[in-house]
Write an enzyme that holds these catalytic residues in place. Structure first.
Site, PDB file in Angstrom:
ATOM      1  N   TRP A 253      46.829  40.359  30.790  1.00  0.00           N
ATOM      2  CA  TRP A 253      45.614  39.672  31.256  1.00  0.00           C
ATOM      3  C   TRP A 253      44.562  40.653  31.761  1.00  0.00           C
ATOM      4  O   TRP A 253      44.889  41.610  32.482  1.00  0.00           O
ATOM      5  CB  TRP A 253      46.001  38.733  32.410  1.00  0.00           C
ATOM      6  CG  TRP A 253      44.846  38.220  33.200  1.00  0.00           C
ATOM      7  CD1 TRP A 253      44.277  38.817  34.298  1.00  0.00           C
ATOM      8  CD2 TRP A 253      44.105  37.017  32.973  1.00  0.00           C
ATOM      9  NE1 TRP A 253      43.228  38.041  34.750  1.00  0.00           N
ATOM     10  CE2 TRP A 253      43.111  36.937  33.959  1.00  0.00           C
ATOM     11  CE3 TRP A 253      44.191  35.989  32.020  1.00  0.00           C
ATOM     12  CZ2 TRP A 253      42.203  35.884  34.043  1.00  0.00           C
ATOM     13  CZ3 TRP A 253      43.299  34.945  32.099  1.00  0.00           C
ATOM     14  CH2 TRP A 253      42.313  34.886  33.099  1.00  0.00           C
TER      15      TRP A 253
ATOM     16  N   ASN B 294      40.384  40.647  33.532  1.00  0.00           N
ATOM     17  CA  ASN B 294      39.127  39.956  33.854  1.00  0.00           C
ATOM     18  C   ASN B 294      38.041  40.958  34.229  1.00  0.00           C
ATOM     19  O   ASN B 294      37.789  41.870  33.426  1.00  0.00           O
ATOM     20  CB  ASN B 294      39.323  38.792  34.833  1.00  0.00           C
ATOM     21  CG  ASN B 294      40.019  39.096  36.120  1.00  0.00           C
ATOM     22  OD1 ASN B 294      41.201  39.409  36.127  1.00  0.00           O
ATOM     23  ND2 ASN B 294      39.327  39.012  37.229  1.00  0.00           N
ATOM     24  N   ASP B 295      37.373  40.810  35.367  1.00  0.00           N
ATOM     25  CA  ASP B 295      36.145  41.567  35.644  1.00  0.00           C
ATOM     26  C   ASP B 295      36.170  43.057  35.282  1.00  0.00           C
ATOM     27  O   ASP B 295      37.122  43.753  35.647  1.00  0.00           O
ATOM     28  CB  ASP B 295      35.842  41.547  37.147  1.00  0.00           C
ATOM     29  CG  ASP B 295      35.827  40.170  37.757  1.00  0.00           C
ATOM     30  OD1 ASP B 295      35.901  39.179  37.023  1.00  0.00           O
ATOM     31  OD2 ASP B 295      35.738  40.094  39.005  1.00  0.00           O
TER      32      ASP B 295
ATOM     33  N   GLN C  92      39.910  44.521  35.928  1.00  0.00           N
ATOM     34  CA  GLN C  92      40.948  43.734  36.581  1.00  0.00           C
ATOM     35  C   GLN C  92      42.052  43.449  35.570  1.00  0.00           C
ATOM     36  O   GLN C  92      41.790  42.979  34.458  1.00  0.00           O
ATOM     37  CB  GLN C  92      40.354  42.418  37.091  1.00  0.00           C
ATOM     38  CG  GLN C  92      39.454  42.592  38.290  1.00  0.00           C
ATOM     39  CD  GLN C  92      40.259  42.858  39.551  1.00  0.00           C
ATOM     40  OE1 GLN C  92      40.771  41.951  40.170  1.00  0.00           O
ATOM     41  NE2 GLN C  92      40.382  44.122  39.925  1.00  0.00           N
TER      42      GLN C  92
ATOM     43  N   SER D  29      38.157  43.484  42.485  1.00  0.00           N
ATOM     44  CA  SER D  29      37.022  44.158  41.848  1.00  0.00           C
ATOM     45  C   SER D  29      36.274  45.123  42.750  1.00  0.00           C
ATOM     46  O   SER D  29      36.284  44.999  43.977  1.00  0.00           O
ATOM     47  CB  SER D  29      36.045  43.115  41.319  1.00  0.00           C
ATOM     48  OG  SER D  29      36.625  42.473  40.223  1.00  0.00           O
TER      49      SER D  29
ATOM     50  N   ASP E 160      34.115  42.497  46.103  1.00  0.00           N
ATOM     51  CA  ASP E 160      33.451  43.083  44.932  1.00  0.00           C
ATOM     52  C   ASP E 160      32.385  44.116  45.305  1.00  0.00           C
ATOM     53  O   ASP E 160      31.220  44.014  44.884  1.00  0.00           O
ATOM     54  CB  ASP E 160      32.822  41.994  44.044  1.00  0.00           C
ATOM     55  CG  ASP E 160      33.780  40.851  43.732  1.00  0.00           C
ATOM     56  OD1 ASP E 160      35.003  41.066  43.851  1.00  0.00           O
ATOM     57  OD2 ASP E 160      33.312  39.755  43.383  1.00  0.00           O
TER      58      ASP E 160
ATOM     59  N   GLU F 140      29.698  36.285  43.366  1.00  0.00           N
ATOM     60  CA  GLU F 140      30.662  37.358  43.132  1.00  0.00           C
ATOM     61  C   GLU F 140      29.989  38.528  42.422  1.00  0.00           C
ATOM     62  O   GLU F 140      28.892  38.403  41.871  1.00  0.00           O
ATOM     63  CB  GLU F 140      31.809  36.851  42.243  1.00  0.00           C
ATOM     64  CG  GLU F 140      32.633  35.735  42.874  1.00  0.00           C
ATOM     65  CD  GLU F 140      33.865  35.385  42.060  1.00  0.00           C
ATOM     66  OE1 GLU F 140      34.966  35.469  42.618  1.00  0.00           O
ATOM     67  OE2 GLU F 140      33.736  35.029  40.876  1.00  0.00           O
TER      68      GLU F 140
END
Ligand SMILES: *[C@@H]1O[C@H](CO)[C@@H](O)[C@H](O)[C@H]1NC(C)=O
Ligand SMILES: *[C@@H]1O[C@H](CO)[C@@H](O)[C@H](O)[C@H]1NC(C)=O
Length: 514
Positions: free
Chosen positions: A39, A41-42, A58, A99, A165, A216
């Site tokens: 997986w 993400n960001d 991420q 993040s 973040d 975010e």
């Protein structure tokens, strides 16, 4: 010894830049970065140092589902061909690694530097456990290994529920951190990245821009326009986008080292498509360009993408500039020039001027004798003669007649005028009820000439209209490659005119050697 070292360096540099493992999964993008498996993400810690662009992101190592995060790492010399490196920063007793950003400490402000020829790269991230606090880790060998600072967290927190973040940038002789805190951003300053002082906040009081979700992944971009320096604040919003779900908004303003000021009250979209979130920029970019990469999905359905062993892919790197349109400064988004590395010189097909038959379907692939599922299409049209509810559509189709279309809707300003329609790309409902088929975007520059740049990947499309003033990014999951290009002029009333002024179809190569 020296020769052995050179030899090893040579092997290392080959490994780091040329050897790319082939990835042939059905839904694997070929020109967009995607996580090898599990997986992602960001985007995090985007930083340039010594000839390399570092891309951290991420990462949940366990499986292709959301879970406890580490920072993964890939590197590139040209921003389009990436090499995976080992996981960079892993969870510890202070929590998961969420993040953040990375900077190059050229002046040894941290005191971390040992080798006078190698500046420390310092990662600033959110440590997430029962609270969200900011911590740092540093690398003394060009981001190959990170050591966590023993004084973490450097910005403790037990007050704010959302406090994350961190994006750090240099302003004159200090470091500035912009941090997302629920419905606002907060600014802190530091001399050494280890102790931080609160300066100001922006966005909530009075409310400015969109507050339809949690804020975010902020970023602050210094962009010159007409000899004057502006600051653009990017803020990603977790929900409530025009087309549904998460999106990124921006504010154009000024920054004086303490405070960000913008008179902007309305919401400005970094882009309109459903599939771009959490875009942040590269630090220390050698030519001062503002280059961003976003997570190419939507918060509502990111956990349901049917991609198999991997789930997580990124937009192409994009350059942001400012442009004055009718007295307003707006962002303009374009491909980085390094994208040229993916163009196949022998697959460049120019198109000549022609009138599009009303209700005509023009099979461009047939006319050119060229089919490909990886293409960059540039088209300029004169649409001044379009009438009534006519529409211009540029469609990519496959053998099963599944299609994804983008285009311009005449006289539909209430729905915005630019569209991406993935309704017929396959079974959307099995992905998610929120995987919206038809998405629309606002045109900023209302002129009789409209230009489209489309980059088509196996499972993603990026659209740049009017030189990058309206951008839309969209995933799609067809059952066969979308390899045929067709251009349509829907004309329910008589006398609608569309003229193709010029165009080019450019074949692209995969970033993988298969
Ligand atoms: C960086 O600063 C530290 C602390 O002041 C110092 O010990 C170290 O020698 C410096 N590194 C370099 C390369 O100057
Ligand atoms: C376009 O032409 C190609 C090549 O002849 C053909 O395979 C394809 O089915 C045609 N597409 C459409 C939508 O007519």
């Amino acid at each position: 010894m020296k020769q052995l070292f050179l030899f090893l360096t040579l092997i290392f540099s080959i490994a780091a830049s040329d050897v790319l493992v082939c990835r042939e999964e059905k839904f694997r993008p070929q020109i967009h970065f995607s996580v090898p498996e599990n997986w992602a993400n960001d985007p995090n810690g985007l930083v340039y140092y010594d000839g390399e662009y570092h891309f951290h992101y991420q990462y949940h190592p366990g499986n292709p589902n959301n879970g406890p995060k580490s920072w993964a790492h890939a590197v590139s010399t040209n921003l389009v061909i990436w090499t995976d490196l080992p996981v960079a920063i892993e969870p510890d007793h202070l929590g998961d690694i969420w993040s953040g950003s990375a900077v190059v400490d050229h002046e040894n402000t941290t005191g971390f530097q040992q080798d006078p020829d190698i500046a420390p790269i310092v990662a600033i991230f959110t440590h997430s456990s029962s609270s969200q606090q900011q911590s740092i880790a540093y690398s003394l060998n060009k981001a190959r290994d990170y050591v966590k600072y023993e004084g973490n967290p450097v910005l403790p927190n037990n007050i704010h529920r959302d406090f994350r973040d961190p994006k750090v940038f240099r302003y004159e002789n200090k470091w500035v951190m912009v941090l997302a805190a629920g419905d606002r951003v907060m600014f802190y300053s530091s001399l050494d990245l280890k102790s931080w002082e609160y300066m100001s906040e922006f966005g909530a009081d009075p409310p400015q821009g969109s507050h339809s979700g949690v804020w975010e992944c902020p970023d602050m971009l210094e962009i010159k326009y007409n000899g004057f320096t502006y600051w653009v604040l990017l803020v990603s919003v977790s929900g409530g986008a025009h087309n549904g779900g998460s999106f990124t908004q921006y504010y154009v303003g000024l920054f004086n080292g303490r405070e960000f000021q913008s008179s902007q009250i309305d919401t400005k979209y970094l882009e309109w498509g459903e599939d771009n979130y959490a875009s942040v920029s590269f630090s220390n970019e050698p030519r001062g360009r503002q280059i961003i990469i976003g997570w190419m999905t939507n918060a509502i359905y990111c956990e349901q993408l049917p991609t198999g062993i991997f789930r997580g892919e990124m937009t192409l790197p994009r350059v942001l500039t400012l442009e004055n349109v009718a007295g307003h400064l707006v962002l303009k988004t374009n491909l980085v020039e390094e994208f040229a590395n993916l163009r196949i010189p022998s697959q460049e097909h120019p198109l000549e001027m022609r009138r599009l038959e009303p209700n005509g379907y023009w099979n461009v692939s047939e006319e050119l004798g060229f089919k490909s599922q990886l293409v960059e299409v540039d088209l300029a049209f004169n649409i001044a003669g379009m009438k009534g509810l006519s529409a211009l559509a540029i469609c990519f189709l496959n053998r099963l007649r599944q299609e994804i279309c983008v285009g311009y809707d005449h006289e539909r300003p209430e729905n915005q005028e630019i569209f991406v329609n993935r309704e017929l790309t396959g079974d959307l409902r099995s992905i998610s009820d929120h995987f919206v088929g038809r998405q629309t975007g606002g045109r900023v520059f209302k002129d009789g000439i409209i230009t489209f740049k489309i980059v088509l990947d196996t499972t993603a499309l990026e659209l740049y209209v009017d030189g990058g003033l309206t951008v839309m990014t969209s995933l799609f999951f067809p059952d066969e490659p979308m390899d045929t290009l067709e251009i349509r002029h829907h004309a329910p009333v008589d006398g609608s005119e569309v003229l193709l002024l010029n165009g080019k179809i450019q074949g692209l190569r995969s970033m993988y050697d298969c």
